[in-house]
Motif scaffolding. Structure first.
Motif, short mmCIF file in Angstrom:
data_model
loop_
_atom_site.label_atom_id
_atom_site.label_comp_id
_atom_site.label_asym_id
_atom_site.label_seq_id
_atom_site.Cartn_x
_atom_site.Cartn_y
_atom_site.Cartn_z
N GLY A 163 16.70 -5.36 -31.66
CA GLY A 163 15.85 -4.17 -31.95
C GLY A 163 14.56 -5.17 -31.72
N CYS A 164 13.76 -4.56 -30.52
CA CYS A 164 11.93 -5.45 -30.15
C CYS A 164 12.52 -5.82 -29.65
CB CYS A 164 11.34 -5.42 -31.89
SG CYS A 164 11.39 -3.32 -32.89
N CYS A 165 14.12 -6.95 -29.25
CA CYS A 165 14.28 -7.59 -27.92
C CYS A 165 13.87 -7.24 -27.05
CB CYS A 165 15.14 -8.50 -28.61
SG CYS A 165 15.21 -9.04 -29.89
N ARG A 166 13.92 -8.50 -26.34
CA ARG A 166 13.66 -7.98 -24.42
C ARG A 166 14.72 -7.19 -24.12
NH1 ARG A 166 15.31 -11.09 -19.50
NH2 ARG A 166 16.65 -12.62 -20.70
N GLN A 167 14.47 -6.22 -23.38
CA GLN A 167 15.73 -5.19 -22.60
C GLN A 167 16.20 -5.75 -21.13
OE1 GLN A 167 14.90 -1.36 -22.66
NE2 GLN A 167 14.62 -1.37 -25.11
N GLN A 168 17.38 -6.03 -20.98
CA GLN A 168 17.68 -6.73 -20.21
C GLN A 168 18.39 -5.36 -19.22
OE1 GLN A 168 20.03 -10.84 -19.59
NE2 GLN A 168 21.36 -10.53 -19.64
N ARG A 169 18.17 -5.07 -18.06
CA ARG A 169 18.23 -4.71 -16.93
C ARG A 169 19.81 -4.76 -16.17
NH1 ARG A 169 14.80 -0.26 -15.74
NH2 ARG A 169 16.27 0.48 -14.17
N HIS A 170 19.98 -3.64 -16.05
CA HIS A 170 21.42 -4.22 -14.56
C HIS A 170 20.91 -3.98 -13.75
CE1 HIS A 170 25.13 -2.47 -12.62
NE2 HIS A 170 25.24 -3.49 -12.25
N TYR A 171 21.13 -5.50 -12.48
CA TYR A 171 21.06 -5.27 -11.46
C TYR A 171 21.95 -6.23 -10.97
CZ TYR A 171 18.28 -9.44 -12.46
OH TYR A 171 17.17 -10.27 -13.18
N ALA A 172 22.11 -5.81 -9.11
CA ALA A 172 22.91 -6.51 -7.96
C ALA A 172 22.05 -7.00 -7.66
CB ALA A 172 23.83 -5.97 -7.89
N SER A 173 21.66 -9.15 -6.93
CA SER A 173 21.38 -9.39 -6.17
C SER A 173 22.33 -10.57 -5.42
CB SER A 173 19.87 -9.96 -6.78
OG SER A 173 20.35 -11.10 -7.68
N HIS A 174 21.67 -11.28 -3.78
CA HIS A 174 21.98 -11.97 -3.59
C HIS A 174 20.98 -12.60 -2.36
CE1 HIS A 174 25.05 -15.10 -2.21
NE2 HIS A 174 25.38 -14.97 -3.01
N THR A 175 20.59 -13.38 -2.72
CA THR A 175 19.90 -14.70 -1.61
C THR A 175 19.92 -15.34 -0.15
OG1 THR A 175 20.18 -16.62 -2.84
CG2 THR A 175 18.42 -14.87 -3.73
N GLY A 176 19.47 -15.94 0.24
CA GLY A 176 20.28 -16.30 1.60
C GLY A 176 19.29 -16.88 2.00
N GLY A 177 20.16 -18.27 2.20
CA GLY A 177 18.97 -19.49 2.69
C GLY A 177 19.64 -19.68 4.32
N ALA A 178 18.73 -20.19 4.96
CA ALA A 178 19.35 -20.65 6.36
C ALA A 178 19.02 -21.55 7.10
CB ALA A 178 20.20 -19.70 7.26
N VAL A 179 19.44 -21.95 8.18
CA VAL A 179 18.10 -23.34 8.86
C VAL A 179 16.46 -22.88 9.17
CG1 VAL A 179 17.73 -24.80 10.41
CG2 VAL A 179 20.11 -24.79 8.94
N GLY A 180 15.74 -22.33 8.57
CA GLY A 180 14.31 -22.11 8.58
C GLY A 180 13.85 -20.62 8.72
N ALA A 181 15.07 -20.46 7.49
CA ALA A 181 15.27 -18.76 7.25
C ALA A 181 15.58 -18.54 5.52
CB ALA A 181 15.50 -17.64 7.61
#
Length: 342
Positions: free
Chosen positions: A270-288
């Motif tokens: 109780g009273c601690c940080r709430q962690q929301r549900h989410y999905a993500s992905h990063t992308g890395g390429a030559v120059g982008a």
């Protein structure tokens, strides 16, 4: 050994990434794990020892190549070792995903499939070959049809020869800290793992299609006119369920699922940080660099209306080695907070 599509999509196959030396991969993993530990004095000592090791005679034969890689992609004060790998800069044209398997098909597995996590672009190259055989048509044709179905008309193959309207020019920092054009590469060897061009608008459509599919089963339409999602709700839920033994380099709270990094809803006390549900992905390429983050709205039992409900954030940057996940998460939280306040 047996390698399943689920192992491939969760990066548990044991297939290598760009680095061919398993000893270096283990060393980098150990350094990353040490960096997460709170014992800073010991951390500093280990980092100093690591720097000393890099200056030994065994590293000298690679100095010329490493310097060239650094001049291509490093901003002053920042070092992204992944972009020092030669295979990032392949210029060979591959006519099919089956042909591109020759790059790694004779290399040994780094570990027994299912036992460890190792992010692998080549694992997705093999996955694209599976899709091609299952679909009975070229992987690229199959994907382009899917993009048309999703109204993603600006998402195309990153083909150097084709004239692509509004194609952005990509940039890197050279060793002097100046912006220069990114070097020429041919991404036909990794269509599934980094071979498509897209726009912010198209990625938002993609994110909304997934969010709609994820929430479609939670809504009831009295008129019965709610269209089905592009995917079944259970499929997206499975894709966004963390897989054991995985990890995520760009989000400390997350685990890897099936082609997505996922943070689960959590609050330990109780009273601690709430962690929301989410999905993500990063992308890395030559120059982008890029990121796509989906923060679903927490629907109550009486939620009305129609999906999608939540926030989708995408950032596309024509600059190499830019960390975007935390920025996308902050943006999503601001929009979510504003919506709650209304």
């Amino acid at each position: 050994v047996t390698i399943t599509t689920r192992l491939l999509v969760s990066h548990l196959s044991g297939i290598r990434h760009y680095e061919k030396d398993i000893a270096k991969v283990k060393e980098e993993k150990e350094k990353a794990n040490r960096a997460l530990k709170p014992t800073k004095p010991q951390q500093d000592k280990e980092q100093r020892e690591g720097k000393g090791t890099e200056k030994t005679d065994s590293a000298k034969p690679r100095k010329e190549h490493n310097d060239a890689m650094k001049s291509r992609n490093s901003k002053p004060g920042r070092r992204d070792k992944e972009f020092e790998q030669e295979e990032y800069y392949l210029k060979e044209k591959f006519e099919s995903v089956i042909e591109s398997l020759k790059i790694f098909k004779n290399d040994p597995l780094f570990f027994k499939p299912g036992s460890q996590f190792l992010y692998s672009t080549y694992g997705f190259t093999l996955l694209s070959a599976v899709v091609e055989r299952a679909a009975g048509q070229k992987f690229t044709d199959y994907m382009l049809k899917m993009f048309r179905d999703l109204d993603m008309l600006s998402t195309v193959l990153d083909d150097n020869e084709a004239m692509i309207y509004n194609r952005a020019r990509c940039y890197i920092y050279n060793r002097k800290g100046r912006l220069v054009n990114a070097p020429y590469v041919d991404n036909s060897y990794k269509w599934a793992g980094g071979g498509f061009l897209s726009s912010v608008g198209d990625l938002l459509k993609f994110g909304n299609a997934l969010l709609y599919s994820y929430q479609a089963g939670q809504f009831k339409s009295s008129a019965g006119k709610l269209l089905p999602g592009y995917l079944k709700p259970g499929t997206v839920s499975m894709m966004w369920t963390p897989v054991p033994k995985t990890e995520v380099s760009w989000d400390r709270d997350g685990k890897y699922a099936m082609a997505w990094a996922v943070v689960e809803k959590q609050q330990q006390c109780g009273c601690c940080r709430q962690q929301r549900h989410y999905a993500s992905h990063t992308g890395g390429a030559v120059g982008a660099s890029s990121v796509l983050l989906i923060l679903p709205e927490e629907l109550g039992p009486r939620a009305g209306g129609a999906p999608p409900r939540g926030v989708v954030v995408t950032i596309v940057c024509n600059m190499q080695s830019v960390s975007l996940n935390s920025t996308a998460l902050n943006i999503a939280r601001e929009f979510d907070r504003e919506k709650r306040a209304q």
